[in-house]
Write a protein that holds these residues in place. Sequence first.
Motif, PDB file in Angstrom:
ATOM      1  N   HIS A  31       0.797  -1.219   0.000  1.00 28.19           N
ATOM      2  CA  HIS A  31       0.000   0.000   0.000  1.00 28.19           C
ATOM      3  C   HIS A  31       0.835   1.277   0.000  1.00 28.19           C
ATOM      4  CE1 HIS A  31       0.613  -0.869   4.357  1.00 28.19           C
ATOM      5  NE2 HIS A  31       0.798   0.424   4.398  1.00 28.19           N
ATOM      6  N   ASN A  48     -13.137  12.417  -1.447  1.00 27.34           N
ATOM      7  CA  ASN A  48     -11.845  11.871  -1.038  1.00 27.34           C
ATOM      8  C   ASN A  48     -11.838  10.375  -1.308  1.00 27.34           C
ATOM      9  OD1 ASN A  48      -9.318  12.109   0.086  1.00 27.34           O
ATOM     10  ND2 ASN A  48     -10.015  12.323   2.206  1.00 27.34           N
ATOM     11  N   CYS A  86      -3.106  13.381  -0.231  1.00 24.56           N
ATOM     12  CA  CYS A  86      -2.519  13.155   1.090  1.00 24.56           C
ATOM     13  C   CYS A  86      -1.908  11.758   1.060  1.00 24.56           C
ATOM     14  CB  CYS A  86      -3.565  13.278   2.190  1.00 24.56           C
ATOM     15  SG  CYS A  86      -2.856  13.088   3.833  1.00 24.56           S
ATOM     16  N   GLN A  95       4.388  12.186   5.899  1.00 25.73           N
ATOM     17  CA  GLN A  95       3.201  12.586   5.150  1.00 25.73           C
ATOM     18  C   GLN A  95       3.569  13.656   4.118  1.00 25.73           C
ATOM     19  OE1 GLN A  95      -1.033  13.607   6.718  1.00 25.73           O
ATOM     20  NE2 GLN A  95      -0.006  15.568   6.611  1.00 25.73           N
ATOM     21  N   ARG A  97       1.563  16.200   1.601  1.00 24.88           N
ATOM     22  CA  ARG A  97       0.315  16.781   1.087  1.00 24.88           C
ATOM     23  C   ARG A  97       0.695  17.546  -0.181  1.00 24.88           C
ATOM     24  NH1 ARG A  97      -2.435  20.049   5.887  1.00 24.88           N
ATOM     25  NH2 ARG A  97      -4.021  20.290   4.273  1.00 24.88           N
TER      26      ARG A  97
ATOM     27  N   LYS B  30      -0.604  -0.024  13.939  1.00 27.19           N
ATOM     28  CA  LYS B  30      -0.739   1.263  14.631  1.00 27.19           C
ATOM     29  C   LYS B  30      -1.539   2.253  13.788  1.00 27.19           C
ATOM     30  CE  LYS B  30       2.090   5.270  15.841  1.00 27.19           C
ATOM     31  NZ  LYS B  30       1.439   5.802  17.036  1.00 27.19           N
ATOM     32  N   HIS B  31      -1.310   2.219  12.469  1.00 27.12           N
ATOM     33  CA  HIS B  31      -1.938   3.221  11.598  1.00 27.12           C
ATOM     34  C   HIS B  31      -3.390   2.886  11.245  1.00 27.12           C
ATOM     35  CE1 HIS B  31      -0.129   0.330   8.701  1.00 27.12           C
ATOM     36  NE2 HIS B  31      -1.266   0.519   8.080  1.00 27.12           N
ATOM     37  N   PHE B  34      -5.719   5.714  11.688  1.00 30.13           N
ATOM     38  CA  PHE B  34      -5.446   6.956  10.957  1.00 30.13           C
ATOM     39  C   PHE B  34      -6.344   7.008   9.725  1.00 30.13           C
ATOM     40  CE2 PHE B  34      -0.634   7.203  12.193  1.00 30.13           C
ATOM     41  CZ  PHE B  34      -0.972   7.067  13.519  1.00 30.13           C
ATOM     42  N   GLN B  36      -7.768   9.944   6.370  1.00 34.62           N
ATOM     43  CA  GLN B  36      -7.548  11.227   5.710  1.00 34.62           C
ATOM     44  C   GLN B  36      -8.863  12.008   5.699  1.00 34.62           C
ATOM     45  OE1 GLN B  36      -5.889   8.379   4.576  1.00 34.62           O
ATOM     46  NE2 GLN B  36      -4.027   9.233   5.437  1.00 34.62           N
ATOM     47  N   LEU B  37      -8.790  13.232   6.189  1.00 37.40           N
ATOM     48  CA  LEU B  37      -9.972  14.095   6.248  1.00 37.40           C
ATOM     49  C   LEU B  37      -9.845  15.193   5.192  1.00 37.40           C
ATOM     50  CD1 LEU B  37     -12.573  15.182   7.674  1.00 37.40           C
ATOM     51  CD2 LEU B  37     -11.042  16.521   9.144  1.00 37.40           C
ATOM     52  N   ARG B  49      -5.675  15.885   4.905  1.00 35.46           N
ATOM     53  CA  ARG B  49      -4.613  15.593   5.866  1.00 35.46           C
ATOM     54  C   ARG B  49      -4.966  14.344   6.664  1.00 35.46           C
ATOM     55  NH1 ARG B  49      -8.758  18.828   6.078  1.00 35.46           N
ATOM     56  NH2 ARG B  49      -7.677  20.831   6.277  1.00 35.46           N
ATOM     57  N   THR B  50      -3.911  13.702   7.195  1.00 33.74           N
ATOM     58  CA  THR B  50      -4.094  12.513   8.027  1.00 33.74           C
ATOM     59  C   THR B  50      -4.436  12.945   9.453  1.00 33.74           C
ATOM     60  OG1 THR B  50      -2.414  11.404   6.685  1.00 33.74           O
ATOM     61  CG2 THR B  50      -2.979  10.371   8.781  1.00 33.74           C
ATOM     62  N   ILE B  85     -14.171  11.857   5.027  1.00 34.06           N
ATOM     63  CA  ILE B  85     -13.114  10.982   5.525  1.00 34.06           C
ATOM     64  C   ILE B  85     -12.876   9.889   4.492  1.00 34.06           C
ATOM     65  CG2 ILE B  85     -12.717   9.126   7.204  1.00 34.06           C
ATOM     66  CD1 ILE B  85     -14.258  10.911   9.259  1.00 34.06           C
ATOM     67  N   CYS B  86     -11.594   9.616   4.206  1.00 40.40           N
ATOM     68  CA  CYS B  86     -11.271   8.411   3.435  1.00 40.40           C
ATOM     69  C   CYS B  86     -10.408   7.538   4.341  1.00 40.40           C
ATOM     70  CB  CYS B  86     -10.529   8.774   2.149  1.00 40.40           C
ATOM     71  SG  CYS B  86     -10.194   7.329   1.133  1.00 40.40           S
ATOM     72  N   TYR B  88      -8.726   3.963   4.678  1.00 42.44           N
ATOM     73  CA  TYR B  88      -8.337   2.732   3.990  1.00 42.44           C
ATOM     74  C   TYR B  88      -7.641   1.793   4.983  1.00 42.44           C
ATOM     75  CZ  TYR B  88      -6.407  -0.560   0.733  1.00 42.44           C
ATOM     76  OH  TYR B  88      -6.092  -1.737   0.084  1.00 42.44           O
ATOM     77  N   THR B  90      -5.304  -1.132   5.481  1.00 40.83           N
ATOM     78  CA  THR B  90      -4.274  -1.682   4.600  1.00 40.83           C
ATOM     79  C   THR B  90      -4.158  -3.198   4.671  1.00 40.83           C
ATOM     80  OG1 THR B  90      -2.609  -1.305   6.322  1.00 40.83           O
ATOM     81  CG2 THR B  90      -2.917   0.436   4.689  1.00 40.83           C
ATOM     82  N   GLN B  95     -12.164   0.076   2.212  1.00 38.53           N
ATOM     83  CA  GLN B  95     -12.187   1.541   2.244  1.00 38.53           C
ATOM     84  C   GLN B  95     -13.572   2.034   2.676  1.00 38.53           C
ATOM     85  OE1 GLN B  95     -10.542   4.552  -0.879  1.00 38.53           O
ATOM     86  NE2 GLN B  95     -12.672   4.258  -1.450  1.00 38.53           N
TER      87      GLN B  95
END
Lengths: 205, 205
Positions: A31, A48, A86, A95, A97, B30-31, B34, B36-37, B49-50, B85-86, B88, B90, B95
Motif C-alpha cells: 500500500h 476523497n 494526502c 506525510q 500533502r 498502529k496506523h 489513521f 484522511q480528512l 490531511r491525516t 473521511i477516506c 483505507y 491496509t 475503504q
Amino acid sequence: MAGGGAAASALSSPWRALLQRALDANAHLKHSTFFQLATVSGGGRPANRTVVFRGFLEHCDKIQINTDARSNKISEIKEWPLGEICWYFTDSWEQFRISGIIDVIDGSSLDPAKLQLREKAWFASSVKSRSQYLGPCPGLPVANDDHIKDVHVDASAGPVDAYCLLTLDPEKVDYVNLKSNQRLMFRRAQEGDESSDWMAEKVSP
Amino acid sequence: MAGGGAAASALSSPWRALLQRALDANAHLKHSTFFQLATVSGGGRPANRTVVFRGFLEHCDKIQINTDARSNKISEIKEWPLGEICWYFTDSWEQFRISGIIDVIDGSSLDPAKLQLREKAWFASSVKSRSQYLGPCPGLPVANDDHIKDVHVDASAGPVDAYCLLTLDPEKVDYVNLKSNQRLMFRRAQEGDESSDWMAEKVSP
C-alpha cells in the motif's frame, strides 16, 4: 533552491528526493503507492478516495493516476480541476500533502500528445488492471452477485473508452516527518510555469 | 434497514458493524486508526490531511478528531463545515468514505454540553498527546531547530486554549471491499435528523 528549465526542474525539485526516499523506505508495503486524492464535487462538497500512484510523467513533476472515465469524479474534476493528495507512509511516518491542478485525459482529448500519454499509461498497466475498465459502470446499483463476468482483454489492444488518465501538477508540497518531528513547506515560485523553481521553508509541525 | 430512535440508530447503523469489523481485523497495525480528512479551504481549494480516529461520541455516530485550534483548518471548517473521511484499511483492503458535517468545538463554544465533550476528549488523550498543544503554532516558519522545548503538562489540568475537538456527523458512507470486490452505499434517510434510519444499496465497485 534553483532548477533551470523543465528537465532540470524535474530532476531537482527538492521534495522529489524526499518522496523517492519515502517510496524506497516503504517499498516492502504493497500500500505504499496508495494515496488519498481530495477534490471538490458539486455544491462544494469535498470528495476523497484512495488511488494508486502510477509514477511521474517523464521530464516533469506531474503525478499519474489511472481512473474510470465513467466515475463521478471525472465530470467533477473537469468542472473544478483542483486536487490535494494526502500520502501517508505508514512505516516511515512521513506525510506528503501535494496540491495542484488536475488534467483529465480521456479518449475525447483533441491533443495527440496527450492521447499518446494515455496510451502509454494504458500499456504500462497490467492486463488484469486494464480489465476493470470492461466491467460494469462504477457506482451503479447491482441487483445480484452474478453480474461480474470474466472479461477478456486483448493485451495488444489500445485503451478502451472507459480508461482515463489523470495527471496532477504539483504547486505546493507540505512534508512532515513524524519521527524527526520536522516539517517542510515547498512552493513553486511561479504557478503555472512548469520550469519554475521551488522555494522551501522549514515550518513548525 | 431500520433503527428506531437515536440510541437504537447508533447501535444499529448498518455501516458501524462493518467498520468495527475492519478496526478489529486491522488492530495490530498502529496506523489502522489513521484516516484522511478532506475539507474545502478558501477559494474552493480541497485540503486533505491525516488525522487520528478518537472514537465515536456516545449514543450516536459522530466521529471524534482532536486538532489544534491554531491550525488553518479550523477557520476553514467554521466557514465551510463539510468533510469527507477516506479510511483505507491496509490489511483487510477495505475503504470507508464517510461524508458529513463537521462541528468545531473549541474553548469559545457557548454550549456547556459541548464544552463538556471537549473536556472529556481532552482527558481521554494521553498526556504526551496533550503536550503538543503547548508547542509552537503549527505551520509558522521556524528559524532553527532549538525552538522545541520540553513542555510540562499538568495531567489534572483541563483543556488548553489550543485544543479543539472536531466531530463529523456522517450522512453517507461508501464502503468497498477490494478482496471480495463488493461495494455498499449507505445513506441517512433524512439529513440532519440524528435519529433517522439508514438506507443501504449494493453498487458496482
